[in-house]
Write a protein that holds these residues in place. Structure first.
Motif, PDB file in Angstrom:
ATOM      1  N   MET A   1      64.999   0.157  23.542  1.00 58.54           N
ATOM      2  CA  MET A   1      63.947   1.164  23.360  1.00 58.54           C
ATOM      3  C   MET A   1      62.956   0.700  22.289  1.00 58.54           C
ATOM      4  N   ASN A   2      61.687   0.845  22.584  1.00 58.38           N
ATOM      5  CA  ASN A   2      60.674   0.488  21.593  1.00 58.38           C
ATOM      6  C   ASN A   2      60.613   1.552  20.514  1.00 58.38           C
ATOM      7  N   PRO A   3      60.416   1.131  19.244  1.00 57.77           N
ATOM      8  CA  PRO A   3      60.297   2.136  18.190  1.00 57.77           C
ATOM      9  C   PRO A   3      59.083   3.038  18.448  1.00 57.77           C
ATOM     10  N   ALA A   4      59.274   4.348  18.253  1.00 60.91           N
ATOM     11  CA  ALA A   4      58.179   5.305  18.381  1.00 60.91           C
ATOM     12  C   ALA A   4      58.305   6.291  17.230  1.00 60.91           C
ATOM     13  N   PRO A   5      57.177   6.758  16.702  1.00 58.39           N
ATOM     14  CA  PRO A   5      57.262   7.721  15.615  1.00 58.39           C
ATOM     15  C   PRO A   5      57.716   9.091  16.107  1.00 58.39           C
ATOM     16  N   THR A   6      58.535   9.770  15.304  1.00 58.89           N
ATOM     17  CA  THR A   6      58.957  11.121  15.661  1.00 58.89           C
ATOM     18  C   THR A   6      58.142  12.153  14.890  1.00 58.89           C
ATOM     19  N   SER A   7      57.720  11.791  13.666  1.00 55.57           N
ATOM     20  CA  SER A   7      56.859  12.726  12.938  1.00 55.57           C
ATOM     21  C   SER A   7      55.902  11.958  12.034  1.00 55.57           C
ATOM     22  N   ILE A   8      54.745  12.533  11.850  1.00 57.13           N
ATOM     23  CA  ILE A   8      53.695  11.904  11.055  1.00 57.13           C
ATOM     24  C   ILE A   8      53.124  12.960  10.113  1.00 57.13           C
ATOM     25  N   LYS A   9      53.253  12.711   8.814  1.00 55.64           N
ATOM     26  CA  LYS A   9      52.699  13.656   7.833  1.00 55.64           C
ATOM     27  C   LYS A   9      51.485  13.018   7.186  1.00 55.64           C
ATOM     28  N   LEU A  10      50.323  13.624   7.399  1.00 54.27           N
ATOM     29  CA  LEU A  10      49.070  12.980   7.002  1.00 54.27           C
ATOM     30  C   LEU A  10      48.813  13.025   5.503  1.00 54.27           C
TER      31      LEU A  10
END
Lengths: 110, 364
Positions: A1-10
């Protein structure tokens, strides 16, 4: 599985906090992210970015910040910066490639 | 389970326990855990409930029904079992789809590497087949350069405008939009990327699609602006790759697969078109482009093989007459093929929705 972000805090302390689905967690400083904008214009002419407050702020540039972000399909994030730049589409793969943490920098030889 | 059951009827817990023995073959879990059992009603010995599947075209629907009846009948105290088979197509909404196409549950791109492999024919028949199974379906012709959907689907009124939105015409029960409707005959679209991007956004967001289970999107061949724009504008549920069996076509199809992989778009599977030819005079079979190449390639790459469509002049005639070949039903080999492909595609969509990772949560 390719790494993917689960959450992004700006607006995390120090920049954009990205949590990945493999447990990796890292903060991208705003200037670091802006300098590595993958859009055609920025690749051609890398942008001049202020990372620290200007001592002569009257005519200077504002400190760079991320003001918004949006998902792009299944594979990327588009960041809006306060210099009105929003054309960079950061694919998950690219975002991971430029990960600023010590471990990843060492691994990529940067 | 006998305590309550002995009072002349079965209890709910016992019925559900029995139904835990029934597994969905695609999702690999039992129907109770999946939440498929609806409207369970027990009146003394009479048990009735609905089994709500995630696809209208489940090939083992009858077996599932029979097995459910058998399992529940075996529960002590049960005299009669009434199982209704229903479906509710699943969806995986994200911020992008909620904004642009809030009522469209799934988007399927039909793509190929090479042109001329019958992509539009497969797209049209896939859409009409899904409709025949009882789903609500839309068909978007994203091939601006060679829009063929209006011809393949037969004559229809052009789209109407209502409150600044495009109302798509409906043919064979399928809502359609195509650049072909907006272009005078013998004119061509000569556009660069930004215009194409805008068109994709309009075809999605400014068309009155209404509630759809599936929106089938016919792409132009290749890996260009339209494909990229589409994959950026919405997270597609998945892509169906169409190829003819010969090495050349498969080689180019693998480029399309590579593109979708790079854009994290799930590949629902591969369809082999022009798979073989049966002579209408002598009945002899000729594998004009070879046979089984797409099946082999999909196995090698680890993607589902959705089915093969024979080369048959009846498909061509039907297409040119605007009567999709699948309308001829399961008694023709090609009608059967298209129905099976639609059924396999619907199954892959329900698997994709079940497994798909949620996009990242973005907070300020």
């Amino acid at each position: 599985m390719n790494p993917a972000p689960t959450s992004i805090k700006l607006s995390a302390p120090g920049g954009v906090l990205v949590k990945w689905n493999d447990g990796h967690e890292v903060t991208y400083p705003y200037a670091y992210l802006r300098q590595r904008c993958p859009c055609a214009t920025c690749r051609d002419t890398p942008p001049a970015v202020r990372a620290t407050p200007d001592p002569f702020p009257l005519y200077g540039k504002d400190v760079i910040r991320v003001t918004g972000a949006a998902s792009v399909g299944h594979y990327a994030i588009q960041f809006n910066f306060n210099d009105d730049h929003a054309t960079g589409i950061y694919s998950y793969a690219y975002l991971r490639e430029i990960c600023p943490c010590d471990e990843c920098r060492k691994a990529s030889g940067a | 389970m006998g305590i309550f059951g002995s009072a002349g009827g079965a209890n709910e817990a016992a019925v559900l326990q029995a139904l835990r023995g029934l597994r969905d073959p695609d999702l690999q879990q039992d129907v109770v855990t999946l939440g498929f059992v609806k409207d369970l009603n027990i009146a003394s010995g009479n048990v009735s409930f609905s089994l709500e599947l995630t696809t209208p075209a489940c090939p083992v629907k009858d077996q599932l029904k029979a097995e459910a009846e058998r399992l529940v009948s075996a529960v002590p105290g049960v005299q009669r079992v009434d199982v209704r088979m229903t479906f509710q197509v699943t969806t995986k909404q994200t911020h992008q789809t909620r904004t642009l196409i809030p009522e469209v549950r799934n988007t399927i791109a039909v793509a190929s590497g090479k042109g001329g492999v019958g992509k539009s024919t497969v797209a049209v028949n896939l859409a009409v087949a899904l409709k025949r199974y009882g789903a609500t379906v839309g068909l978007m012709d994203a091939d601006v350069y060679g829009p063929s959907i209006p011809i393949l689907m037969g004559a229809s009124d052009p789209p109407q405008m209502s409150q600044n939105r495009i109302v798509p015409p409906v043919t064979q029960g399928v809502k359609m939009i195509s650049m072909g409707y907006f272009l005078p005959k013998n004119e061509a679209v000569i556009w660069r990327g930004p215009m194409l991007h805008k068109m994709i956004q309009q075809f999605l967001g400014e068309v009155e699609w209404g509630e759809l289970d599936y929106l089938v999107i016919d792409l132009p061949p290749g890996t260009g602006d339209i494909q990229l724009s589409l994959c950026q504008t919405i997270p597609l549920t998945g892509a169906v790759i169409v190829s003819t069996p010969q090495d050349l076509a498969l080689e180019v199809a693998s480029k399309a697969i590579a593109m979708f992989k790079k854009l994290n778009t799930p590949i629902l599977g591969v369809v082999e078109n022009m798979s073989y030819y049966v002579c209408s005079h002598c009945g002899e079979r000729d594998d004009i482009f070879g046979h089984g190449g797409a099946r082999k390639a999909s196995a090698q790459l680890g993607y589902p093989f959705l089915g093969e469509v024979p080369l048959n002049s009846a498909i061509r005639t039907a297409s040119d007459n605007g009567q999709p070949a699948v309308l001829e039903g399961e008694n023709t080999p090609y009608g059967r093929a298209f129905l099976d492909i639609a059924s396999a595609t619907a199954a892959q969509i329900s698997i994709a929705n079940f497994n798909a990772p949620q996009g990242p949560v973005i907070e300020g």
